[in-house]
Design an enzyme around this catalytic site. Structure first.
Site, PDB file in Angstrom:
ATOM      1  N   ARG A  18      21.654  12.176  13.722  1.00  0.00           N
ATOM      2  CA  ARG A  18      22.682  13.167  14.098  1.00  0.00           C
ATOM      3  C   ARG A  18      23.879  12.525  14.776  1.00  0.00           C
ATOM      4  O   ARG A  18      24.460  13.096  15.706  1.00  0.00           O
ATOM      5  CB  ARG A  18      22.105  14.250  15.024  1.00  0.00           C
ATOM      6  N   ARG A  22      27.678  17.896  16.928  1.00  0.00           N
ATOM      7  CA  ARG A  22      28.387  18.711  17.923  1.00  0.00           C
ATOM      8  C   ARG A  22      28.660  18.049  19.257  1.00  0.00           C
ATOM      9  O   ARG A  22      29.460  18.557  20.029  1.00  0.00           O
ATOM     10  CB  ARG A  22      27.613  20.016  18.140  1.00  0.00           C
ATOM     11  N   ARG A  31      34.779  21.034  12.314  1.00  0.00           N
ATOM     12  CA  ARG A  31      33.820  22.103  12.054  1.00  0.00           C
ATOM     13  C   ARG A  31      34.506  23.467  12.156  1.00  0.00           C
ATOM     14  O   ARG A  31      34.284  24.357  11.337  1.00  0.00           O
ATOM     15  CB  ARG A  31      32.687  21.957  13.067  1.00  0.00           C
ATOM     16  N   ASP A  68      22.613  18.435   4.878  1.00  0.00           N
ATOM     17  CA  ASP A  68      21.450  19.003   5.569  1.00  0.00           C
ATOM     18  C   ASP A  68      20.242  18.962   4.654  1.00  0.00           C
ATOM     19  O   ASP A  68      20.390  18.972   3.424  1.00  0.00           O
ATOM     20  CB  ASP A  68      21.722  20.450   5.995  1.00  0.00           C
ATOM     21  N   TYR A 144      10.350  25.657   6.114  1.00  0.00           N
ATOM     22  CA  TYR A 144      11.513  26.539   6.323  1.00  0.00           C
ATOM     23  C   TYR A 144      11.557  27.651   5.277  1.00  0.00           C
ATOM     24  O   TYR A 144      11.954  28.773   5.557  1.00  0.00           O
ATOM     25  CB  TYR A 144      12.819  25.733   6.276  1.00  0.00           C
TER      26      TYR A 144
HETATM   27  O1  CP3 Z   1      22.067  12.699  11.160  1.00  0.00           O
HETATM   28  C1  CP3 Z   1      23.217  12.996  10.771  1.00  0.00           C
HETATM   29  O2  CP3 Z   1      24.244  12.817  11.468  1.00  0.00           O
HETATM   30  C2  CP3 Z   1      23.413  13.508   9.352  1.00  0.00           C
HETATM   31  C3  CP3 Z   1      23.460  14.918   9.160  1.00  0.00           C
HETATM   32  C4  CP3 Z   1      22.210  15.761   9.317  1.00  0.00           C
HETATM   33  C5  CP3 Z   1      22.258  17.118   9.737  1.00  0.00           C
HETATM   34  N1  CP3 Z   1      21.014  17.665   9.609  1.00  0.00           N
HETATM   35  C6  CP3 Z   1      23.464  17.814  10.188  1.00  0.00           C
HETATM   36  C7  CP3 Z   1      23.335  19.072  10.956  1.00  0.00           C
HETATM   37  C8  CP3 Z   1      20.872  15.481   9.030  1.00  0.00           C
HETATM   38  C9  CP3 Z   1      20.234  14.156   8.615  1.00  0.00           C
HETATM   39  C10 CP3 Z   1      20.132  16.691   9.208  1.00  0.00           C
HETATM   40  C11 CP3 Z   1      18.694  16.810   8.924  1.00  0.00           C
HETATM   41  C12 CP3 Z   1      17.990  18.045   9.259  1.00  0.00           C
HETATM   42  N2  CP3 Z   1      18.432  19.351   9.132  1.00  0.00           N
HETATM   43  C13 CP3 Z   1      16.645  18.098   9.681  1.00  0.00           C
HETATM   44  C14 CP3 Z   1      15.745  16.903   9.823  1.00  0.00           C
HETATM   45  C15 CP3 Z   1      16.000  16.163  11.074  1.00  0.00           C
HETATM   46  C16 CP3 Z   1      15.564  16.879  12.331  1.00  0.00           C
HETATM   47  O3  CP3 Z   1      16.461  17.247  13.110  1.00  0.00           O
HETATM   48  O4  CP3 Z   1      14.360  17.063  12.516  1.00  0.00           O
HETATM   49  C17 CP3 Z   1      16.311  19.450   9.876  1.00  0.00           C
HETATM   50  C18 CP3 Z   1      14.965  19.988  10.363  1.00  0.00           C
HETATM   51  C19 CP3 Z   1      17.441  20.238   9.517  1.00  0.00           C
HETATM   52  C20 CP3 Z   1      17.555  21.722   9.480  1.00  0.00           C
HETATM   53  C21 CP3 Z   1      18.586  22.210  10.413  1.00  0.00           C
HETATM   54  N3  CP3 Z   1      19.945  21.961  10.306  1.00  0.00           N
HETATM   55  C22 CP3 Z   1      18.395  23.031  11.548  1.00  0.00           C
HETATM   56  C23 CP3 Z   1      17.060  23.535  12.035  1.00  0.00           C
HETATM   57  C24 CP3 Z   1      19.664  23.252  12.109  1.00  0.00           C
HETATM   58  C25 CP3 Z   1      20.001  24.164  13.248  1.00  0.00           C
HETATM   59  C26 CP3 Z   1      19.660  23.561  14.555  1.00  0.00           C
HETATM   60  C27 CP3 Z   1      20.897  23.256  15.319  1.00  0.00           C
HETATM   61  O5  CP3 Z   1      20.978  22.147  15.874  1.00  0.00           O
HETATM   62  O6  CP3 Z   1      21.766  24.141  15.388  1.00  0.00           O
HETATM   63  C28 CP3 Z   1      20.606  22.534  11.332  1.00  0.00           C
HETATM   64  C29 CP3 Z   1      22.068  22.477  11.579  1.00  0.00           C
HETATM   65  C30 CP3 Z   1      22.742  21.143  11.577  1.00  0.00           C
HETATM   66  N4  CP3 Z   1      22.478  20.131  10.718  1.00  0.00           N
HETATM   67  C31 CP3 Z   1      23.820  20.753  12.442  1.00  0.00           C
HETATM   68  C32 CP3 Z   1      24.200  19.464  12.045  1.00  0.00           C
HETATM   69  C33 CP3 Z   1      25.327  18.624  12.587  1.00  0.00           C
HETATM   70  C34 CP3 Z   1      24.474  21.630  13.495  1.00  0.00           C
HETATM   71  C35 CP3 Z   1      25.312  22.601  12.761  1.00  0.00           C
HETATM   72  C36 CP3 Z   1      26.621  22.996  13.396  1.00  0.00           C
HETATM   73  O7  CP3 Z   1      27.610  22.245  13.334  1.00  0.00           O
HETATM   74  O8  CP3 Z   1      26.671  24.134  13.883  1.00  0.00           O
END
Ligand code: CP3
Length: 338
Positions: A18, A22, A31, A68, A144
């Site tokens: 990540r 944010r 964003r 994602d 999910y």
């Molecule tokens: O790592 C990186 O920088 C690359 C981008 C990336 C994102 N999600 C961006 C993201 C990667 C590799 C992921 C993987 C991901 N997504 C996983 C596996 C890794 C982990 O965290 O266990 C999972 C389970 C998801 C599913 C997911 N995406 C959830 C549950 C959420 C919401 C939770 C939250 O933090 O709000 C997301 C959203 C998400 N994916 C964001 C980002 C930057 C936040 C979204 C935003 O900008 O509002």
């Protein structure tokens, strides 16, 4: 790439899960401009820009494409939206009837957009920096889809124990679509791919073998058959003492590790040529510089750089001060210079 290939490396590779997100003010700005999180994922120019943001700030060795893990079910026609402050919302899959509405993700606008982002990043990224493509693992993505969003995943686990045909079929379809999706990212320019099994640690006993290790082995074999030279990192988060089984069973090049598991222990159970990625606690990054420096030094002194890719044990937290990443990176570079 050198560490993953078992070659001598000048540097200990560093990247952060990540790393585009944010906690960065420049991410929040783009964003806002994009509208929703999904709009950002599917806008190649903006997604490429946020992928590169952390590389402009920090001395990192890899970029990870901004997308994602839920892009795969979305591309398969499963409804998906992100509700502000609540995370993902998905159309649920709980029967063979629900499965029937899913289609192959190949040629979808979703897959095509991500491939375009990858190509743009590879074009603009210095050749010495690796680009990581990724997908979610079948178990984590299926959880999910079964639950319809973020949850404690108890329903998904019950479904796994019941092991009905429709669930096995869902896992099989996710395997196929994940292979296609990873290969598309490699064709577009990804140098390495990582598979995120974020909830692997919640699968006890035979369920880990059946729904984490076996599908990951198929994905690794499927990608390797088409791209034998591309290394694959498996992050079976929470596998703990079972990471050895995950490494041997999936035949991946590197194992990602959660913060709870000791790297000394892992070195004692994994073959000497296994590469280990991790595993500083993301919560540590909320502590003072002094404590962060101390714990970073402790971590890197437990593992030789020829088999280590530095990372966190999970994603960077939103409230993290961006400057603390500089502290970590400088601490590691200083340590490796001796
Ligand atoms: O790592 C990186 O920088 C690359 C981008 C990336 C994102 N999600 C961006 C993201 C990667 C590799 C992921 C993987 C991901 N997504 C996983 C596996 C890794 C982990 O965290 O266990 C999972 C389970 C998801 C599913 C997911 N995406 C959830 C549950 C959420 C919401 C939770 C939250 O933090 O709000 C997301 C959203 C998400 N994916 C964001 C980002 C930057 C936040 C979204 C935003 O900008 O509002």
């Amino acid at each position: 790439m050198d560490v993953l290939a078992g070659r001598k490396s000048e540097r200990r590779p560093i990247w952060f899960m990540r790393q585009a997100g944010r906690y960065l003010p420049e991410y929040r700005k783009v964003r806002e401009q994009a509208g929703s999180f999904l709009d950002l994922c599917y806008a190649p120019e903006l997604a490429a820009d946020v992928t590169l943001q952390p590389l402009r700030r920090y001395d990192l060795d890899a970029a990870i494409i901004f997308a994602d893990i839920l892009v795969v079910p979305h591309a398969m026609g499963n409804g998906l939206s992100f509700v502000e402050g609540e995370g993902p919302k998905l159309e649920t899959v709980r029967s063979s009837f629900d499965l029937a509405r899913l289609k192959p993700g190949l040629n979808s606008t979703q897959f095509e957009s991500v491939a375009q982002s990858v190509a743009r990043v590879r074009r603009d990224l210095d050749a010495s920096i690796s680009l990581i493509g990724f997908c979610g693992a079948p178990w984590t993505v299926a959880s999910y889809m079964v639950e319809g969003g973020s949850s404690n995943r108890e329903l998904a686990r019950r479904v796994a124990y019941e092991g009905e045909d429709w669930f096995k079929e869902l896992i099989a379809r996710l395997v196929e679509n994940s292979i296609d999706y990873l290969c598309l990212q490699i064709e577009a320019g990804a140098d390495v791919v990582q598979i995120f099994d974020s909830w692997a640690g919640e699968l006890p006993g035979a369920l880990l073998s059946e729904y984490c290790i076996a599908p990951l082995r198929e994905i690794v074999a499927g990608v390797r058959a088409r791209f034998p030279g591309v290394p694959i990192i498996v992050f079976a988060k929470g596998a703990g003492y079972r990471h050895g089984e995950v490494y041997a069973g999936t035949a991946c090049q590197a194992i990602g590790v959660e913060a709870e598991c000791s790297l000394e222990f892992l070195q004692s159970i994994l073959p000497a040529d296994a590469v280990i990625q991790g595993n500083l606690d993301p919560v540590l990054l909320l502590c003072s510089e002094e404590i962060v420096r101390r714990e970073t030094l402790k971590l890197v002194s437990t593992i030789p750089r020829k088999r280590h890719i530095f990372n966190l044990g999970h994603g960077i937290k939103q409230q993290t001060n961006p400057d603390i990443l500089t502290t970590i990176i400088e601490t590691i570079r200083g340590f490796d210079r001796g």
